[in-house]
Design a protein around this motif. Structure first.
Motif, PDB file in Angstrom:
ATOM      1  N   GLY A  73       7.868   1.832  -3.988  1.00 29.37           N
ATOM      2  CA  GLY A  73       9.336   1.328  -4.131  1.00 29.37           C
ATOM      3  C   GLY A  73       9.938   1.463  -3.414  1.00 29.37           C
ATOM      4  O   GLY A  73       9.976   1.324  -1.885  1.00 29.37           O
ATOM      5  N   THR A  74      10.943   1.818  -3.432  1.00 29.64           N
ATOM      6  CA  THR A  74      12.599   1.106  -2.882  1.00 29.64           C
ATOM      7  C   THR A  74      13.628   2.578  -2.681  1.00 29.64           C
ATOM      8  O   THR A  74      13.544   3.012  -2.705  1.00 29.64           O
ATOM      9  CB  THR A  74      13.387   0.509  -3.187  1.00 29.64           C
ATOM     10  N   TYR A  75      12.806   2.811  -0.988  1.00 27.76           N
ATOM     11  CA  TYR A  75      13.745   4.638  -0.344  1.00 27.76           C
ATOM     12  C   TYR A  75      13.780   4.512   0.528  1.00 27.76           C
ATOM     13  O   TYR A  75      12.374   3.741   1.548  1.00 27.76           O
ATOM     14  CB  TYR A  75      13.583   5.462  -1.286  1.00 27.76           C
ATOM     15  N   GLY A  76      14.253   5.363   1.722  1.00 31.75           N
ATOM     16  CA  GLY A  76      14.327   5.628   2.743  1.00 31.75           C
ATOM     17  C   GLY A  76      13.961   4.651   3.576  1.00 31.75           C
ATOM     18  O   GLY A  76      13.369   4.312   4.860  1.00 31.75           O
ATOM     19  N   SER A  77      15.230   3.650   3.043  1.00 33.70           N
ATOM     20  CA  SER A  77      14.700   1.942   4.577  1.00 33.70           C
ATOM     21  C   SER A  77      13.600   1.170   4.446  1.00 33.70           C
ATOM     22  O   SER A  77      12.963   1.071   5.448  1.00 33.70           O
ATOM     23  CB  SER A  77      15.436   2.027   5.289  1.00 33.70           C
ATOM     24  N   ARG A  78      12.634   1.645   3.431  1.00 33.79           N
ATOM     25  CA  ARG A  78      11.405   0.740   3.833  1.00 33.79           C
ATOM     26  C   ARG A  78      10.283   0.290   3.163  1.00 33.79           C
ATOM     27  O   ARG A  78       9.937  -0.952   3.314  1.00 33.79           O
ATOM     28  CB  ARG A  78      10.436   2.291   2.844  1.00 33.79           C
ATOM     29  N   SER A  79      11.717  -0.907   2.630  1.00 31.80           N
ATOM     30  CA  SER A  79      11.561  -2.516   1.576  1.00 31.80           C
ATOM     31  C   SER A  79      11.395  -3.543   3.351  1.00 31.80           C
ATOM     32  O   SER A  79       9.689  -4.094   2.599  1.00 31.80           O
ATOM     33  CB  SER A  79      12.299  -2.536   0.829  1.00 31.80           C
ATOM     34  N   ALA A  80      12.063  -3.828   3.927  1.00 27.92           N
ATOM     35  CA  ALA A  80      11.472  -4.406   4.764  1.00 27.92           C
ATOM     36  C   ALA A  80      10.679  -4.150   5.759  1.00 27.92           C
ATOM     37  O   ALA A  80       9.532  -4.802   5.922  1.00 27.92           O
ATOM     38  CB  ALA A  80      12.881  -5.106   5.815  1.00 27.92           C
ATOM     39  N   ALA A  81      10.156  -3.244   5.926  1.00 23.06           N
ATOM     40  CA  ALA A  81      10.039  -2.893   7.401  1.00 23.06           C
ATOM     41  C   ALA A  81       8.232  -2.446   6.827  1.00 23.06           C
ATOM     42  O   ALA A  81       7.133  -2.600   7.387  1.00 23.06           O
ATOM     43  CB  ALA A  81       9.935  -1.343   7.973  1.00 23.06           C
ATOM     44  N   VAL A  82       7.951  -1.904   5.258  1.00 20.07           N
ATOM     45  CA  VAL A  82       6.554  -2.368   4.851  1.00 20.07           C
ATOM     46  C   VAL A  82       6.489  -2.723   4.090  1.00 20.07           C
ATOM     47  O   VAL A  82       5.166  -3.208   3.886  1.00 20.07           O
ATOM     48  CB  VAL A  82       6.693  -0.265   4.064  1.00 20.07           C
ATOM     49  N   GLY A  83       7.923  -3.114   2.885  1.00 14.87           N
ATOM     50  CA  GLY A  83       7.229  -3.774   1.775  1.00 14.87           C
ATOM     51  C   GLY A  83       6.925  -5.639   2.425  1.00 14.87           C
ATOM     52  O   GLY A  83       6.158  -6.515   2.203  1.00 14.87           O
ATOM     53  N   GLY A  84       7.831  -5.851   3.242  1.00 16.96           N
ATOM     54  CA  GLY A  84       8.244  -6.940   4.473  1.00 16.96           C
ATOM     55  C   GLY A  84       6.730  -7.573   4.773  1.00 16.96           C
ATOM     56  O   GLY A  84       6.321  -8.459   4.806  1.00 16.96           O
ATOM     57  N   SER A  85       6.348  -6.026   5.301  1.00 18.11           N
ATOM     58  CA  SER A  85       5.187  -6.381   6.137  1.00 18.11           C
ATOM     59  C   SER A  85       3.808  -6.691   5.791  1.00 18.11           C
ATOM     60  O   SER A  85       2.830  -7.599   5.578  1.00 18.11           O
ATOM     61  CB  SER A  85       5.116  -5.274   6.933  1.00 18.11           C
ATOM     62  N   SER A  86       3.947  -6.173   3.994  1.00 17.99           N
ATOM     63  CA  SER A  86       2.877  -6.022   2.853  1.00 17.99           C
ATOM     64  C   SER A  86       2.735  -7.241   2.461  1.00 17.99           C
ATOM     65  O   SER A  86       1.889  -8.318   2.303  1.00 17.99           O
ATOM     66  CB  SER A  86       2.633  -5.778   1.865  1.00 17.99           C
ATOM     67  N   LEU A  87       3.802  -7.748   2.581  1.00 15.30           N
ATOM     68  CA  LEU A  87       3.933  -9.883   2.460  1.00 15.30           C
ATOM     69  C   LEU A  87       3.124 -10.655   3.729  1.00 15.30           C
ATOM     70  O   LEU A  87       2.596 -11.703   3.433  1.00 15.30           O
ATOM     71  CB  LEU A  87       5.579  -9.834   1.840  1.00 15.30           C
ATOM     72  N   VAL A  88       3.674 -10.339   4.575  1.00 15.28           N
ATOM     73  CA  VAL A  88       2.857 -11.212   6.038  1.00 15.28           C
ATOM     74  C   VAL A  88       1.790 -10.804   6.035  1.00 15.28           C
ATOM     75  O   VAL A  88       1.054 -11.655   5.787  1.00 15.28           O
ATOM     76  CB  VAL A  88       4.067 -10.660   7.156  1.00 15.28           C
ATOM     77  N   LYS A  89       1.268  -9.745   5.092  1.00 15.40           N
ATOM     78  CA  LYS A  89       0.079  -9.462   5.873  1.00 15.40           C
ATOM     79  C   LYS A  89      -0.773 -10.246   4.605  1.00 15.40           C
ATOM     80  O   LYS A  89      -1.699 -11.137   4.846  1.00 15.40           O
ATOM     81  CB  LYS A  89      -0.734  -7.711   5.286  1.00 15.40           C
ATOM     82  N   SER A  90       0.126 -10.624   3.335  1.00 19.58           N
ATOM     83  CA  SER A  90      -0.842 -11.225   1.722  1.00 19.58           C
ATOM     84  C   SER A  90      -0.768 -12.582   2.403  1.00 19.58           C
ATOM     85  O   SER A  90      -1.214 -13.535   2.108  1.00 19.58           O
ATOM     86  CB  SER A  90       0.275 -10.963   0.987  1.00 19.58           C
ATOM     87  N   ALA A  91       0.415 -12.937   2.998  1.00 17.10           N
ATOM     88  CA  ALA A  91       0.977 -14.406   3.284  1.00 17.10           C
ATOM     89  C   ALA A  91      -0.058 -15.048   4.553  1.00 17.10           C
ATOM     90  O   ALA A  91      -0.986 -15.640   4.711  1.00 17.10           O
ATOM     91  CB  ALA A  91       1.957 -14.647   3.075  1.00 17.10           C
ATOM     92  N   GLN A  92      -0.712 -13.945   5.190  1.00 17.34           N
ATOM     93  CA  GLN A  92      -1.281 -14.612   6.331  1.00 17.34           C
ATOM     94  C   GLN A  92      -2.891 -14.005   5.869  1.00 17.34           C
ATOM     95  O   GLN A  92      -3.364 -15.676   6.218  1.00 17.34           O
ATOM     96  CB  GLN A  92      -1.337 -13.169   7.386  1.00 17.34           C
ATOM     97  N   LYS A  93      -3.316 -13.404   5.309  1.00 18.14           N
ATOM     98  CA  LYS A  93      -4.928 -13.718   4.373  1.00 18.14           C
ATOM     99  C   LYS A  93      -4.189 -15.407   3.639  1.00 18.14           C
ATOM    100  O   LYS A  93      -5.808 -15.745   3.908  1.00 18.14           O
ATOM    101  CB  LYS A  93      -4.903 -12.364   3.035  1.00 18.14           C
ATOM    102  N   VAL A  94      -3.711 -15.982   2.591  1.00 15.78           N
ATOM    103  CA  VAL A  94      -3.548 -16.761   2.399  1.00 15.78           C
ATOM    104  C   VAL A  94      -4.021 -17.944   3.098  1.00 15.78           C
ATOM    105  O   VAL A  94      -4.507 -18.635   3.013  1.00 15.78           O
ATOM    106  CB  VAL A  94      -1.702 -16.182   1.186  1.00 15.78           C
ATOM    107  N   VAL A  95      -2.991 -17.860   3.656  1.00 15.38           N
ATOM    108  CA  VAL A  95      -3.432 -19.106   5.057  1.00 15.38           C
ATOM    109  C   VAL A  95      -4.835 -18.832   5.402  1.00 15.38           C
ATOM    110  O   VAL A  95      -4.863 -19.880   5.955  1.00 15.38           O
ATOM    111  CB  VAL A  95      -2.215 -18.943   6.527  1.00 15.38           C
ATOM    112  N   GLU A  96      -5.172 -17.885   5.910  1.00 16.90           N
ATOM    113  CA  GLU A  96      -5.827 -17.707   6.338  1.00 16.90           C
ATOM    114  C   GLU A  96      -7.153 -18.671   5.686  1.00 16.90           C
ATOM    115  O   GLU A  96      -8.323 -19.188   5.752  1.00 16.90           O
ATOM    116  CB  GLU A  96      -7.239 -16.609   6.736  1.00 16.90           C
ATOM    117  N   LYS A  97      -7.133 -18.599   4.375  1.00 16.91           N
ATOM    118  CA  LYS A  97      -8.617 -18.821   3.032  1.00 16.91           C
ATOM    119  C   LYS A  97      -8.266 -20.386   3.298  1.00 16.91           C
ATOM    120  O   LYS A  97      -9.020 -21.285   3.588  1.00 16.91           O
ATOM    121  CB  LYS A  97      -7.843 -18.239   1.725  1.00 16.91           C
ATOM    122  N   GLY A  98      -6.826 -20.957   3.180  1.00 16.95           N
ATOM    123  CA  GLY A  98      -5.779 -22.034   3.284  1.00 16.95           C
ATOM    124  C   GLY A  98      -7.016 -23.029   4.631  1.00 16.95           C
ATOM    125  O   GLY A  98      -7.159 -23.812   4.268  1.00 16.95           O
TER     126      GLY A  98
END
Lengths: 816, 180
Positions: A555-580
């Motif tokens: 969830g979203t609280y504690g000013s965490r969305s960009a730092a934690v959620g955004g970073s998770s998206l980066v990680k998922s996207a990087q995995k996609v790039v690697e498989k690609g």
């Protein structure tokens, strides 16, 4: 500086991350096409209303529901006995859990409906289910409750008094917990050896979040499948699902929680309240959709307030103006029960920030939590960190005065030096990165500080009292490394999860477990994912806030969305790039190590003509006619990103005020904010977050405060009485940024949601104290209304025989 | 509870409906007619989220009874512009980031149109005063003021015609140049 927003179409794909593009959320919100929870209309939908306590503290003698039950259009009236009966659905606890534990915590039961005792006015006693919302409310009014009234306590100091009425049998002395941080002995020694000390005795008042959209829920139970869907005003649907499953006794996998558009939260929609669980239960009970929407009065009585501290604190300095010690004793208001994450707020989110931006060699903090007859207190924008920053910055203001130094010089002398990062404080955290002098210098330049001091002196000579106040704040956000959170008492991991899915046509859906409610995640997350995958921004759709769609989330609280959620998206996207990369290598007949990926193109190193776009690779991945042996078809990736540390945004805010000592009125002449929130994904959205945060901080400083009478009856129970600031009350804000990337996450972001609210109150209080220095006024509790300012001036004028307030001929004898 | 047959013309469409005497206009619009773009924030006329235009005047639909609106022309946010053809006030809010959660925004825009109809070229102070009946908890108002100024500029025919906003422009400011 006002940031100009950009049309995304005018931004090069390579520049999308960091561009101030307009929000994609806006068209729906601007055309009436948004869907907030109360907008949901379902066939056969019933409406729920809650019977709440008339008193802040009372024993229940009798609950007579017969008249309400007999009313036309009423489908049912239920009390705690009905919920827990074997004849009715669900076998849950029907009690709200606390998800953060402390060693000394007194865990008290919190039933979703009161059966023996009510402990605050918002306590529910019965629920009514009826055909329409008017009838439901009429029937709620017809439930007859007999009470035996009990004495009430509002403030922690009252709750801890020897003769105070006890709220919970098990909580002796109304003590919820007793907690400490830092080194008591070392700090006592520092004070014993100090040349100077300054102290403060303050109240940090209770605030009510006042999200514009009241809390609401619509539950729909399907008896055929046993599935229960709840649409509700939530900042964390997965957390709510997990907690609610236990409360109502419906299995987690048969329960879905969805956040439609949510009209603001500011913390108040994190917590698991009784009402949403009751809606879900009523839907099972009636096998029909049920809606409940809080009236504004109900939000005042039930939304978890924030802050609520009574504090005595001291700061110690040596002869050279170095801070040598800080000592804090706080009584924290927990309200009637322990709300979801409440125990963390006045402890780990407060005590760990007591070093502020300063290199302080000895710190000790002691916090005692109190049960009182106000609603359960929990996180409100900033949550613990505003209280800490307020205290530290007020003490620093007074400490500078005590040693006879300019407050700017005193702060700069004591800042954590630039070369000391990562910096380990005396209160259990390690600051990631910082250059604390930078925002301060920029703020001084914007203020034209030297000139201001001269102007201030001239004005004083003419009987006009100007003051400048600084707030050099620090916050810890991006909650949080799960292992550390666990050591501190969290009953949950604080990772964030995401899924990035390439579609065969080359477009993308990105799912994230955070849940925005006005922050513009749809825009910023698409910027992040488009940048990582090198696909057009418009090709990325973002999905949040639905347990049926998103694998997991916190969830979203504690000013965490960009730092934690955004970073998770980066990680998922990087995995996609690697498989690609493997697929591209296979198709281009090259070694994967020789494949380069840039701007959405895979190419063979040294032979750029041999290339494939990300879209082509996605197509190939799903076609699966020609992919590496052993490889599964498809192109998507999930990640659970667990941050390695908190992130620590910082900055300097400064206010210039004029105070009229005759009337007590305060005018904010200028408000300057220089924030360092690390890298910025979208500077326009950052600006908006800072603006809104400051406005809530200004609200705390000058206008807002939940007030209760001696019976714990809320006196500020409407927008007429609780002063949510209006447009005229908020100054024009001058905002600037410095950028010190956080080394702890792939985006280098620090978090911005709470910064303004954390920073603003003490800038204004310090400015008022500075303006009133000639009158010997050191501190005025918030909200600083005209009466409290006038009284402070009068009290000091009388006590010290000092300056007479006002008049052109007054000679206040200022020290400057 | 007595019931009344009333007619509401909402965004140009005429609706006949039967309401209780106590039914609030906002509930008639939202629950009976499905115009859910207008939000309820306080049910006490203090927050302004429910502001609609009734016969050309901004009113808080949470403290007007539906029967009081019998025969009236109501304009709600749904009648402004579409996502592909924004009204200048919507454009202003989008460009200036004048909204975050969006809950206050429909009411805010309806009041802003009222302000601009009375005063096509308001100062920042005048906009702040004009918005005193509308609360926003997200934006701190600064970008809302920018949004209203942005719309004011866009809606002045003089400005559109010559691309400028010079003080001595002889073209008189009209009542907005566009149907409010």
């Amino acid at each position: 500086m006002t940031i100009d927003s950009l049309d995304p179409e005018d931004v090069d794909a390579a520049d999308i991350l960091g561009s101030a593009i307009e929000r994609r959320e806006d068209p729906a919100l601007l055309t009436g096409n948004a869907e907030y929870t109360d907008d949901i209309q379902l066939d056969g939908m019933l409406h729920m209303a809650v019977v709440r306590s008339q008193y802040g503290h009372a024993r229940l003698e009798d609950i007579d529901t017969s008249e309400a039950e007999a009313m036309e259009g009423v489908h049912g009236v239920y009390t705690y006995e009905d919920l827990t009966s074997d004849e009715t659905p669900g076998g849950g606890s029907f009690a709200l859990p606390t998800a953060w534990l402390l060693d000394s915590l007194e865990q008290v039961p919190h039933p979703v409906l009161a059966s023996e005792k009510v402990r605050h006015q918002g306590d529910g006693i019965a629920v009514v289910v009826a055909e329409d919302r008017y009838t439901a409310r009429d029937a709620a009014g017809a439930v007859d409750v007999a009470y035996e009234r009990l004495d009430a306590v509002v403030h922690p100091s009252e709750a801890f008094a020897d003769d105070a009425e006890r709220l919970h049998d098990d909580a002796e002395g109304n003590v919820a917990f007793d907690w400490e941080i830092g080194d008591a002995e070392k700090t006592a020694d520092a004070f014993a050896d100090a040349s100077h000390t300054a102290s403060i005795d303050l109240e940090n008042q209770l605030l009510i979040a006042n999200a514009m959209e009241p809390r609401a829920a619509v539950a729909e139970y399907n008896p055929g499948t046993d599935e229960l869907e709840v649409a509700m005003t939530t900042q964390n649907p997965h957390v709510h699902r997990l907690l609610m499953a236990g409360v109502i006794g419906h299995p987690e996998h048969k329960l879905s929680v969805r956040a439609p558009d949510v009209g603001g939260g500011f913390g108040s929609k994190i917590h698991h309240y009784a009402d949403e669980a009751l809606v879900a239960w009523c839907s099972m009970m009636h096998e029909a959709p049920v809606k409940w929407t809080a009236t504004r009065s109900e939000t005042y009585l039930t939304d978890a307030p924030g802050r609520g501290h009574e504090t005595k604190a001291e700061i110690a300095m040596d002869d050279d103006g170095n801070i040598v010690g800080l000592r804090v004793d706080t009584m924290a208001n927990m309200g009637a029960y322990l709300s979801t994450f409440a125990p963390a707020v006045p402890t780990y989110l407060y005590g760990t920030l007591l070093s502020g931006q300063y290199d302080i060699p000895a710190i000790y903090g002691h916090v005692k939590g109190a049960f009182t007859n106000v609603p359960p207190v929990d996180a409100y924008r900033g949550a613990g960190r505003p209280e800490a920053s307020f205290l530290v910055e007020r003490l620093v203001h007074l400490g500078a005065k005590e040693v006879g130094m300019d407050p700017v010089e005193f702060r700069k002398r004591n800042f954590v030096p630039d070369d000391a990062f990562p910096y380990e404080t005396q209160v259990a955290v390690v600051y990631d990165s910082g250059e604390y002098g930078k925002p301060m210098d920029e703020a001084l330049e914007l203020l034209d500080y030297e000139n201001f001091r001269e102007e201030q002196e001239r004005a004083r000579d003419e009987g006009t009292y100007l003051g400048v106040g600084f707030s050099c704040y620090i916050e810890a956000c991006g909650l949080a490394p799960s292992e550390l959170a666990g050591q501190l008492g969290a009953q949950a991991g604080l990772w964030e999860s995401s899924l990035v899915r390439m579609h065969p046509s080359g477009t993308v859906t990105a799912y994230c477990g955070t849940s925005g409610h006005g922050q513009g995640h749809g825009t910023t997350y698409a910027q992040i994912v488009a940048n990582e995958l090198g696909v057009p921004y418009d090709s990325v759709e973002v999905v949040e806030g639905d347990t049926d769609e998103i694998p997991q989330g916190m969830g979203t609280y504690g000013s965490r969305s960009a730092a934690v959620g955004g970073s998770s998206l980066v990680k998922s996207a990087q995995k996609v790039v690697e498989k690609g990369k493997e697929i591209a290598a296979h198709q281009l007949e090259a070694d994967p190590d020789d494949i380069e990926f840039e701007n959405g193109e895979y190419s063979v190193a040294g032979a750029p003509a041999r290339s494939m776009s990300m879209a082509d690779v996605a197509g190939a991945a799903y076609l699966a006619h020609d992919i590496p042996a052993e490889m599964e078809p498809g192109l998507e990736a999930t990640s659970f990103y667990d941050p390695e540390n908190f992130v620590f945004p910082f900055g300097t805010h400064a206010a210039i005020v004029e105070v009229d000592p005759d009337s007590g009125e305060i005018e904010i002449e200028r408000y300057v904010a220089v924030d360092d929130v690390g890298n910025q994904i979208n500077p326009k959205i950052v600006e908006g977050q800072i603006h809104g945060g400051i406005a809530q901080g200004v609200g705390q400083a000058l206008y807002e405060g939940a007030e209760y009478d001696d019976n714990a009856t809320l006196l500020t129970g409407s927008m007429q009485d609780y002063a949510v600031p209006k447009a005229e009350h908020i100054p024009e804000m001058e905002t600037e940024s410095t950028v010190t990337p956080s080394p702890h996450n792939p985006l280098g972001v620090k978090g911005v949601g709470e910064a303004g609210t954390i920073a603003a109150p003490q800038a204004i209080v310090n400015a008022v104290a500075d303006a009133l220095e000639p009158f010997g006024v050191d501190h005025i509790d918030m909200p600083m209304d005209a009466e409290s300012v006038w009284s402070a001036v009068q009290a000091n004028a009388t006590a010290d025989g000092g300056a007479e307030p006002a008049g052109d001929d007054a000679d206040p004898g200022g020290e400057r | 509870m007595t019931e009344h047959d009333i007619t509401l013309t909402v965004n140009g469409a005429e609706h006949d409906l039967t309401v209780e005497a106590r039914t609030l206009l906002v509930h008639a619009l939202r629950d009976e007619l499905g115009y859910t773009g207008t939000n309820v924030g306080c049910e006490s006329s203090l927050c302004g989220a429910c502001t609609v235009r009734m016969d050309g005047e901004a009113v808080k639909s949470c403290t007007a009874l539906a029967v009081q609106a019998d025969g009236a022309e109501i304009r709600t946010v749904e009648d402004l512009g579409t996502r592909h053809d924004f009204h200048p006030i919507q454009e202003g809010f989008q460009e200036e980031h004048g909204l975050q959660c969006g809950y206050c925004t429909p009411g805010m825009m309806m009041t802003a149109l009222d302000i601009l109809e009375e005063n096509p070229d308001p100062t920042r102070e005048e906009i702040r005063e004009g918005l005193e009946g509308n609360l926003c908890r997200c934006t701190g108002y600064q970008n809302i003021v920018n949004a209203v100024q942005n719309a004011a500029k866009e809606m002045q025919p003089a400005a559109v015609a010559d691309g400028g906003e010079s003080d001595d422009d002889p073209t008189p400011a009209t009542d907005g140049g566009e149907e409010l």
